[in-house]
Design an enzyme around this catalytic site. Structure first.
Site, PDB file in Angstrom:
ATOM      1  N   GLU A 108       0.792  -1.235   0.000  1.00 45.05           N
ATOM      2  CA  GLU A 108       0.000   0.000   0.000  1.00 45.05           C
ATOM      3  C   GLU A 108       0.822   1.283   0.000  1.00 45.05           C
ATOM      4  O   GLU A 108       0.303   2.339   0.383  1.00 45.05           O
ATOM      5  CB  GLU A 108      -0.950   0.046   1.213  1.00 45.05           C
ATOM      6  N   HIS A 200      -3.533   3.044  16.660  1.00 47.87           N
ATOM      7  CA  HIS A 200      -3.958   3.713  15.432  1.00 47.87           C
ATOM      8  C   HIS A 200      -5.083   4.681  15.759  1.00 47.87           C
ATOM      9  O   HIS A 200      -5.771   4.534  16.769  1.00 47.87           O
ATOM     10  CB  HIS A 200      -4.380   2.689  14.370  1.00 47.87           C
TER      11      HIS A 200
END
Lengths: 260, 260
Positions: A108, A200
């Site tokens: 990614e 996160h």
């Protein structure tokens, strides 16, 4: 806009009322995928501006996720965390290799919206897979921190303030620059419990009723920063609330300890 | 279950595609109320287990409420509260006579689920008007405090801990006793900003995605109690986040002060 995830088991077609043997083009009103009927009327849903997430193929795990299940609130003290939750996390082999692959640009790399490469106070901002980036209504990005020793909110102290402030400031600026959405229209928060134990931060459009943005799971990053600035040990002192579904193993652990 | 409030202006019938002049029984697919078309397909919605709230008659204010509007997050410091929000609240003639009528048993006396009559630490628990009490899925009750000098979260100090603990404990017990819903399946929280400035606490079914239960508006009562126990002045120190719609006057006040 209201989001509806459709992954519904059915024994008959909702449109023509035929049993499950009613297949294919003779009945335009439903879609049959591997024994899972996706109840439709999609044109009406479109008219109502309801966003539908179709999960295909739907595994047993997906069905469990979307089937109605009893949920239970847990009020986890710091002692509960140490005695129940932390041993549970450590006993599970939650793989977060996919996070490391993103951080190391093995996956990614072309999707990265912003990076602060500092190994201690840096992070990578990527679009969440739930967001197709075709519209801003359901904007959803995730900031993944570079350091690998922070599992969740429970590990945070004042030591992490520079990291958290970087995410808040740089993440907000990056979203404004790339997508034109100002900080005043972003909900920026952490989950507790999180889905995976590598810290996160979620960035979602404020107008989007994102799953997991309700008060029993979400913690605004700005609040987390203020709490830590006030008391470095805030998240090692305070009880935290979260909900668990009836089939979750962690709930069983709390039940075994007589905490539910 | 997903809640959808339907109060949609339309110029044509979504079912037969006729213009707004298509009325009545010739087209069973829509309901026309005072120029407001309530887009239907209610049988499909039922199949999807979507709860629909139909507002009738819908005033301009209702339409504004449900029309998509830009929303803005405010991060209100204590100084902002004193200089912008509090003067705004005081300048408005928000009538809370209906609250006093309930507390004084002039209205809804037969709907009271539980009362602690103590003038300082007591409260009344009543079903919210949004809940029809026909099913528990969207259970919604409100605890209204007897004392009249607490406008919102911003006024709370450790002095109010006995009151808040009474609401948490007695409210939970009363809901379990009357409706059979245990405390572990209740979301108990305050709104900031609230809809009206007489302190009240929301009790909703945990599985119900109640409007206003997202992190930018809801504050769990258990967290409020813990924060006040830790620091009596927590809510006179901390910045609080909330969202305002573009048409709200308070947003204009924050904009005039350059705080948005």
């Amino acid at each position: 806009m209201v989001s509806v995830a459709v992954a519904t088991l059915g024994t008959s077609c909702s449109v023509c009322s035929a049993p499950a043997t009613c297949f294919g083009p003779i009945c335009p009103g439903f879609i049959q995928t591997r024994g899972v009927f996706l109840l439709p009327a999609l044109s009406f849903i479109a008219a109502l501006q309801i966003k539908t997430t179709v999960v295909y193929p739907a595994t047993e795990k997906h069905l469990q996720k979307y089937l109605r299940q009893e949920v239970h609130l847990i009020r986890e003290t710091w002692e509960d965390y140490k005695n129940i939750t932390l041993p549970f996390i450590q006993s599970q082999s939650f793989s977060i290799q996919w996070v490391y692959n993103i951080l190391e640009k093995k996956a990614e790399a072309d999707r990265i919206i912003h990076e602060n490469p500092d190994p201690c106070n840096g992070f990578v901002l990527v679009p969440d897979f739930k967001w197709n980036q075709n519209q801003l209504d359901d904007l959803y990005l995730i900031a993944l921190i570079h350091r690998r020793d922070v599992k969740s909110l429970r590990d945070l102290t004042a030591e992490h303030l520079p990291l958290l402030r970087n995410i808040l400031q740089e993440g907000t600026e990056a979203v404004a620059k790339r997508f034109g959405v100002p900080g005043s229209q972003l909900r920026i928060y952490l989950h507790y419990q999180p889905s995976y134990y590598h810290l996160h931060v979620h960035f979602t459009a404020l107008g989007y009723d994102a799953p997991g943005s309700s008060v029993e799971r979400a913690h605004l990053l700005a609040d987390v920063i203020d709490n830590l600035a006030m008391d470095s040990m805030y998240y090692q002192k305070r009880a935290l609330t979260f909900a668990l579904r009836a089939d979750e193993l962690l709930l069983k652990k709390f039940q075994e300890e007589g905490r539910v």
